[in-house]
Design a protein around this motif. Structure first.
Motif, short mmCIF file in Angstrom:
data_model
loop_
_atom_site.label_atom_id
_atom_site.label_comp_id
_atom_site.label_asym_id
_atom_site.label_seq_id
_atom_site.Cartn_x
_atom_site.Cartn_y
_atom_site.Cartn_z
N GLN A 6 29.02 44.55 -53.05
CA GLN A 6 30.20 44.43 -53.90
C GLN A 6 30.27 43.02 -54.47
O GLN A 6 30.00 42.04 -53.77
N THR A 7 30.67 42.94 -55.72
CA THR A 7 30.84 41.66 -56.40
C THR A 7 32.17 41.65 -57.12
O THR A 7 32.48 42.61 -57.85
N PRO A 8 33.01 40.60 -57.01
CA PRO A 8 32.84 39.44 -56.12
C PRO A 8 33.35 39.75 -54.71
O PRO A 8 33.83 40.84 -54.45
N LYS A 9 33.28 38.79 -53.82
CA LYS A 9 33.82 38.95 -52.46
C LYS A 9 35.29 38.55 -52.40
O LYS A 9 36.06 39.08 -51.59
N PHE A 10 35.70 37.61 -53.23
CA PHE A 10 37.09 37.16 -53.28
C PHE A 10 37.46 36.93 -54.75
O PHE A 10 36.62 36.53 -55.55
N ARG A 11 38.74 37.15 -55.04
CA ARG A 11 39.20 36.87 -56.41
C ARG A 11 40.70 36.68 -56.36
O ARG A 11 41.42 37.39 -55.65
N LEU A 21 35.60 45.04 -60.73
CA LEU A 21 34.85 44.93 -59.49
C LEU A 21 33.59 45.79 -59.62
O LEU A 21 33.67 46.94 -60.08
N CYS A 23 30.32 47.63 -57.82
CA CYS A 23 29.71 48.16 -56.62
C CYS A 23 28.32 48.66 -56.97
O CYS A 23 28.13 49.34 -57.98
N THR A 109 36.09 43.51 -51.09
CA THR A 109 36.52 42.44 -51.99
C THR A 109 37.99 42.18 -51.73
O THR A 109 38.80 43.10 -51.82
N ARG A 110 38.31 40.93 -51.41
CA ARG A 110 39.72 40.58 -51.20
C ARG A 110 40.29 40.09 -52.52
O ARG A 110 39.84 39.07 -53.06
N LEU A 111 41.27 40.81 -53.04
CA LEU A 111 41.89 40.48 -54.32
C LEU A 111 43.34 40.09 -54.09
O LEU A 111 44.09 40.81 -53.44
#
Lengths: 114, 118
Positions: A6-11, A21, A23, A109-111
């Motif tokens: 998954q990209t990104p991991k944080f946003r 996001l 995948c 991914t933490r958003l």
């Protein structure tokens, strides 16, 4: 094999901004899923896809759009982010038609939407 | 729609002891699939064990086993000889077979936080 990435991991987004996001899976799986996980909750299905070019709504689809232009990729879009969309997002994939098949999950991914 | 209930938000067990995590579900379907997933602090979802509803025999994977009671709609997870690495969130999940091969995903419970006391 990388499995599911998954990209990104944080946003961090501001209210009203948009983002996508990504995948990707390298297991040649037909089925792909997007889930969201909120504190104190299990994962809830947002959208899913049963093959390239097909998508369908899950339990909580409002505010999200998806696309599956290539078999290995499943994109989740937020057109106008809201604080209620602050969450951890997981992508998953599975192969075959049996419901017994394992779903393989990405790292999440933490958003955060401010 | 199916629902999955995990009534224990948190459980604590001594290392090397046995612990059982509860899961009940509501469904009108006669055939379905049940899963337990583990989520350690890394956030990665890891499949622990799975069960097909039409199979009477309880599934077992090393130190992990289930007690599947179809009539009671119960699917508990037993962890024997608990280890520090078992500390995690555990999620029970349900999948219907009547949706194009499970294409509409898993229905999860809210999870149980398992603490292992050294």
């Amino acid at each position: 094999n990388a499995g599911v990435t998954q990209t990104p991991k944080f946003r961090v987004l501001k209210t009203g901004q948009s983002m996508t996001l990504l995948c990707a899976q390298d297991m040649n799986h037909e089925y792909m899923y997007w889930y969201r996980q909120d504190p104190g909750m299990g994962l809830r299905l947002i959208h899913y896809s049963v093959g390239e070019g097909t998508t369908a709504k899950g339990e909580v689809p409002d505010g999200y759009n998806v696309s599956r232009l290539k078999k290995q990729n499943f994109l989740l879009g937020l057109e106008s982010a809201a604080p209620s969309q602050t969450s951890v997002y997981f992508c998953a994939s599975t192969g075959g038609t049996s419901g017994y098949n394992e779903q393989f999950f990405g790292p999440g991914t933490r958003l955060t939407v401010l | 729609a199916q629902t999955v209930t995990q009534s224990q938000p948190e459980m604590s067990v001594q290392e090397a002891e046995t612990v059982t995590l509860s899961c009940t579900y509501d469904t009108s379907e006669s055939d379905y699939y049940l899963f337990w997933y583990k989520q350690p602090p890394s956030r990665q979802m890891i499949l622990v064990i799975r069960q097909e509803a039409y199979k009477q025999q309880n599934a077992t994977e090393n130190r992990f086993s289930v007690n599947f009671q179809k009539a009671a709609k119960s699917f508990s997870l037993k962890i024997s000889d608990s280890q520090l690495g078992d500390a995690a969130m555990y999620f029970c999940a349900y999948r219907s077979p009547y949706s194009g091969g499970g294409a509409d995903g898993l229905t999860f419970g809210k999870g149980t936080h398992l603490i292992i006391q050294p």
